[in-house]
Write an enzyme that holds these catalytic residues in place. Sequence first.
Site, mmCIF file in Angstrom:
data_model
loop_
_atom_site.group_PDB
_atom_site.id
_atom_site.type_symbol
_atom_site.label_atom_id
_atom_site.label_comp_id
_atom_site.label_asym_id
_atom_site.label_seq_id
_atom_site.Cartn_x
_atom_site.Cartn_y
_atom_site.Cartn_z
ATOM 1 N N GLN A 101 -24.479 -29.559 -32.293
ATOM 2 C CA GLN A 101 -24.203 -29.882 -30.894
ATOM 3 C C GLN A 101 -25.511 -29.935 -30.099
ATOM 4 O O GLN A 101 -25.771 -30.894 -29.359
ATOM 5 C CB GLN A 101 -23.262 -28.831 -30.295
ATOM 6 N N ASP A 156 -19.057 -24.517 -21.343
ATOM 7 C CA ASP A 156 -18.184 -24.661 -22.511
ATOM 8 C C ASP A 156 -16.934 -23.832 -22.238
ATOM 9 O O ASP A 156 -16.920 -22.984 -21.328
ATOM 10 C CB ASP A 156 -18.945 -24.153 -23.761
ATOM 11 N N CYS A 190 -19.986 -29.463 -24.088
ATOM 12 C CA CYS A 190 -19.917 -29.912 -25.485
ATOM 13 C C CYS A 190 -18.549 -30.474 -25.840
ATOM 14 O O CYS A 190 -18.418 -31.181 -26.828
ATOM 15 C CB CYS A 190 -20.291 -28.767 -26.411
ATOM 16 N N ARG A 236 -17.608 -25.838 -41.129
ATOM 17 C CA ARG A 236 -17.255 -25.200 -39.867
ATOM 18 C C ARG A 236 -16.484 -23.951 -40.244
ATOM 19 O O ARG A 236 -15.397 -24.052 -40.835
ATOM 20 C CB ARG A 236 -16.424 -26.139 -38.994
ATOM 21 N N HIS A 291 -24.030 -23.339 -33.005
ATOM 22 C CA HIS A 291 -23.531 -24.715 -33.145
ATOM 23 C C HIS A 291 -24.743 -25.661 -33.070
ATOM 24 O O HIS A 291 -24.915 -26.407 -32.094
ATOM 25 C CB HIS A 291 -22.520 -25.007 -32.039
ATOM 26 N N ARG A 313 -23.460 -37.215 -30.925
ATOM 27 C CA ARG A 313 -23.199 -36.417 -32.137
ATOM 28 C C ARG A 313 -23.320 -37.328 -33.363
ATOM 29 O O ARG A 313 -23.875 -36.962 -34.394
ATOM 30 C CB ARG A 313 -21.789 -35.802 -32.093
HETATM 31 N N1 NVA Z 1 -17.487 -22.567 -28.201
HETATM 32 C C1 NVA Z 1 -16.490 -23.478 -28.705
HETATM 33 C C2 NVA Z 1 -17.116 -24.769 -29.076
HETATM 34 C C3 NVA Z 1 -16.171 -25.827 -29.555
HETATM 35 C C4 NVA Z 1 -16.879 -27.078 -29.968
HETATM 36 C C5 NVA Z 1 -15.755 -22.842 -29.879
HETATM 37 O O1 NVA Z 1 -16.422 -22.185 -30.700
HETATM 38 O O2 NVA Z 1 -14.537 -22.975 -29.989
HETATM 39 N N1 CP Z 2 -18.147 -30.250 -29.567
HETATM 40 C C1 CP Z 2 -17.506 -30.159 -30.754
HETATM 41 O O1 CP Z 2 -18.023 -29.647 -31.751
HETATM 42 O O2 CP Z 2 -16.257 -30.696 -30.749
HETATM 43 P P1 CP Z 2 -15.142 -30.564 -31.886
HETATM 44 O O3 CP Z 2 -14.658 -29.146 -31.891
HETATM 45 O O4 CP Z 2 -14.090 -31.540 -31.465
HETATM 46 O O5 CP Z 2 -15.762 -30.911 -33.210
#
Ligand code: NVA
Ligand code: CP
Length: 308
Positions: free
Chosen positions: A133, A221, A261, A103, A130, A289
């Site tokens: 997801q 989101d 998500c 990540r 992502h 997930r």
């Molecule tokens: N769009 C959000 C998704 C978190 C799972 C982010 O990138 O923070």
């Molecule tokens: N939806 C998702 O990826 O959640 P987290 O940021 O908790 O991993």
Amino acid sequence: MKKDFLSITDIDEHELKNIVADAIRLKRLKSAGTAHELLRGKSLAMIFEKASTRTRVSFEVGMTDLGGHALFLNPQDMQLGRGEEVRDTARALARYVDAVMIRAYRHTSVEELARHSTVPVINGLSDAQHPCQVLADIMTLTERFGDLRDLKLTWVGDGNNVCNSWILSSPLTGMEIVVASPPDYRPDEALIDQARAAGGRVRIVTDPEEAVRDADVLYTDIWVSMGDEEERAERLKALRRYTIDARLLAQAPSDALVMHCLPAHRGEEIADDVIEGPQSIVWDQAENRLHAQKALLVRMIAGDAPIP
Ligand code: NVA
Ligand code: CP
């Protein structure tokens, strides 16, 4: 040759169907309490530059369920945090583990890691995409609808990383993706072109009410993604007409499903009574997930052997 999963487009329509079918099988095996240690003795390294609840826990529990092991790695505790290059980290990790999940703030870091890793790399979220997801969400919708072709998913709000992955998935599922967002918060133009060139159906609009009218699924989101924190005030102002609340939901068909998500910011992108309401399937999404990523891990690490 090793295969990465940096984008939902790294798999084709056929592979997507197989992974979803495997995920549904793995979900049944787990709920029946049947052991399915398909990755016994295998290890997954997980690098998290940003916070996570679902991704971290689902990958870690997933590897345990499969008889393998997952290592949580915080870049601040690694030599990466002291300037070791991504390409050197990639080559060293690949000598120990069977796959790497990352990540990252920048999608280019994910790509660089994959370029230099001799084991599969999985994108656990970047600023651009992502895919894990959306893979899990496609499983969730398959459980509900069976065939996804011709469904319409309306994205409401910030055209962010998750939205980009939905757009890229359109040619694989046959779903129409309609994005209702303010002009300054539209998804990546290049990815829209890429999806359309591959036969995807993508429409970008401004008015959320018109966009949800004949939607099968409403998706939203957070408005302030990780890395965008400094823009919080302007984002809240620009996106305030884009809350999925009871009033907007009333414009959609009464059987439309609501997805998110997570994490959610109640009162911003989604109202409390909507996320808690009967049309919301957000907890199924979170659960899936686990199952979807287990199916992905088995294919990436152990190959195409069928899951019993
Ligand atoms: N769009 C959000 C998704 C978190 C799972 C982010 O990138 O923070
Ligand atoms: N939806 C998702 O990826 O959640 P987290 O940021 O908790 O991993």
